[in-house]
Design a protein around this motif. Structure first.
Motif, short mmCIF file in Angstrom:
data_model
loop_
_atom_site.label_atom_id
_atom_site.label_comp_id
_atom_site.label_asym_id
_atom_site.label_seq_id
_atom_site.Cartn_x
_atom_site.Cartn_y
_atom_site.Cartn_z
N LYS A 2 50.56 78.17 1.25
CA LYS A 2 51.63 78.25 2.23
C LYS A 2 52.25 76.87 2.46
O LYS A 2 51.54 75.88 2.64
N PHE A 3 53.57 76.83 2.40
CA PHE A 3 54.36 75.64 2.72
C PHE A 3 55.22 75.95 3.94
O PHE A 3 55.86 77.00 3.99
N THR A 4 55.25 75.04 4.88
CA THR A 4 56.20 75.13 5.99
C THR A 4 57.27 74.08 5.78
O THR A 4 56.96 72.89 5.62
N VAL A 5 58.52 74.51 5.74
CA VAL A 5 59.64 73.60 5.50
C VAL A 5 60.41 73.43 6.79
O VAL A 5 61.13 74.34 7.24
N ILE A 6 60.25 72.28 7.41
CA ILE A 6 60.98 71.96 8.65
C ILE A 6 62.42 71.63 8.26
O ILE A 6 62.66 70.79 7.40
N GLY A 7 63.38 72.30 8.91
CA GLY A 7 64.76 72.18 8.46
C GLY A 7 65.01 73.06 7.25
O GLY A 7 65.88 72.78 6.42
N GLY A 8 64.25 74.14 7.16
CA GLY A 8 64.28 74.98 5.97
C GLY A 8 65.49 75.88 5.83
O GLY A 8 65.59 76.61 4.84
N GLY A 35 63.19 79.51 15.96
CA GLY A 35 62.37 79.33 17.16
C GLY A 35 61.49 78.11 17.17
O GLY A 35 60.56 78.02 17.98
N VAL A 36 61.76 77.14 16.30
CA VAL A 36 60.95 75.92 16.24
C VAL A 36 61.77 74.75 16.79
O VAL A 36 62.86 74.45 16.29
N ASP A 37 61.24 74.11 17.82
CA ASP A 37 61.91 72.97 18.46
C ASP A 37 61.05 71.72 18.22
O ASP A 37 59.95 71.60 18.76
N ASP A 42 57.85 73.40 20.76
CA ASP A 42 57.78 74.86 20.84
C ASP A 42 57.87 75.48 19.44
O ASP A 42 58.76 75.14 18.66
N GLY A 43 56.95 76.39 19.14
CA GLY A 43 56.98 77.12 17.88
C GLY A 43 56.33 76.41 16.71
O GLY A 43 56.13 77.01 15.65
N LEU A 44 55.96 75.13 16.88
CA LEU A 44 55.40 74.37 15.76
C LEU A 44 54.03 74.90 15.33
O LEU A 44 53.77 75.06 14.13
N ASP A 45 53.16 75.14 16.28
CA ASP A 45 51.81 75.59 15.93
C ASP A 45 51.85 76.90 15.15
O ASP A 45 51.13 77.07 14.16
N ALA A 46 52.70 77.82 15.59
CA ALA A 46 52.80 79.11 14.90
C ALA A 46 53.36 78.92 13.49
O ALA A 46 52.91 79.56 12.54
N ALA A 47 54.37 78.03 13.35
CA ALA A 47 55.00 77.82 12.04
C ALA A 47 54.04 77.16 11.05
O ALA A 47 54.12 77.40 9.84
N ALA A 81 50.72 68.56 15.43
CA ALA A 81 50.60 69.99 15.11
C ALA A 81 49.97 70.18 13.73
O ALA A 81 49.17 71.11 13.53
N GLY A 82 50.32 69.31 12.78
CA GLY A 82 49.73 69.40 11.45
C GLY A 82 48.24 69.15 11.46
O GLY A 82 47.47 69.82 10.76
#
Length: 246
Positions: A2-8, A35-37, A42-47, A81-82
């Motif tokens: 799994k990759f999370t792309v911030i600004g994806g 929903g990621v701020d 907000d929303g970072l942990d879930a993402a 969060a990471g």
């Protein structure tokens, strides 16, 4: 993986997400629209839940000194969060020569972001890219009127956003560099000549006047934006890209 792309969902991020998905990875696009701020967290942990690698393409909404606060806060929140999520690789997209242009607030802010990443708890990679082809219209608009465009003779090595995305994808799917990879376009220009070529292909009759005090890149000293001998050259030529676009 799994990759999370911030600004994806942005120009580069959407292409990185597509490349990761095509390669069989799980790629999650994280942005305000999902929903990621990055400022409140907000929303970072879930993402980030279950992510092995985070690709950080978040950009400041401004290019002034407020960008320092944006990158300081967003990078701090993302690293924390990471660590909570057990992320094993943090990747950031930055700018070639960013630490050698102290006269630009935005470049100082990106340099701060890089430093926070280096000092953070997670193995990391920094991809430094040159200016994007796609931003040339904006550069022309900063110092233009109906008859002329004023640009400095700053050396640049622009590259296509698609090539930037490819470079980010390659680094993100590899082992952490714990360092920097510089990438740039295959052709070297001065910014004023790049402006002349752009207007010519577009059929725009305005004249480009060389003015080394004009616009944001007037603060750049010498050839710091083209990368050193280690710069990896991308395949797409600006003339070809421009003609295909127009």
């Amino acid at each position: 993986m799994k990759f999370t792309v911030i600004g994806g969902t942005g120009l580069i991020g959407s292409q990185v997400v597509a490349k990761l998905s095509a390669a069989g990875h799980e790629a999650v696009a994280a942005s305000p629209s999902t929903g990621v701020d990055m400022i409140t967290g907000d929303g970072l942990d879930a993402a980030l839940e279950g992510a092995g690698t985070v690709v950080n393409l978040a950009n400041s909404p401004t290019f002034d000194d407020k960008s320092l606060d944006f990158f300081r806060t967003s990078m701090g929140n993302l690293l924390a969060a990471g660590e909570r999520a057990g992320v094993r690789h943090q990747v950031v997209l930055s700018i070639v020569g960013v630490d050698r242009v102290p006269g630009l607030d935005y470049y100082r802010a990106k340099t701060l972001q890089e430093e926070l990443l280096r000092q953070g708890p997670t193995p990391y990679s920094i991809v430094r890219a040159t200016q994007f082809f796609e931003f040339m219209d904006a550069v022309l608009s900063w110092t233009s009127d109906e008859r002329t465009v004023r640009l400095p003779a700053t050396p640049v090595r622009p590259m296509a956003a698609a090539d930037v995305a490819a470079a980010v994808f390659e680094v993100a799917t590899g082992a952490p560099l714990d360092g920097i990879r510089n990438v740039g376009g295959p052709d070297l220009f001065t910014l004023d000549d790049l402006g002349r070529l752009t207007l010519e292909v577009k059929g725009d009759g305005r004249e480009v006047v060389t003015d080394d005090t004009a616009g944001m890149f007037a603060a750049v000293d010498g050839d710091v934006l083209v990368g050193g001998p280690d710069v990896r050259l991308a395949p797409t030529h600006y003339r070809d890209w421009l003609r295909n676009e127009h």
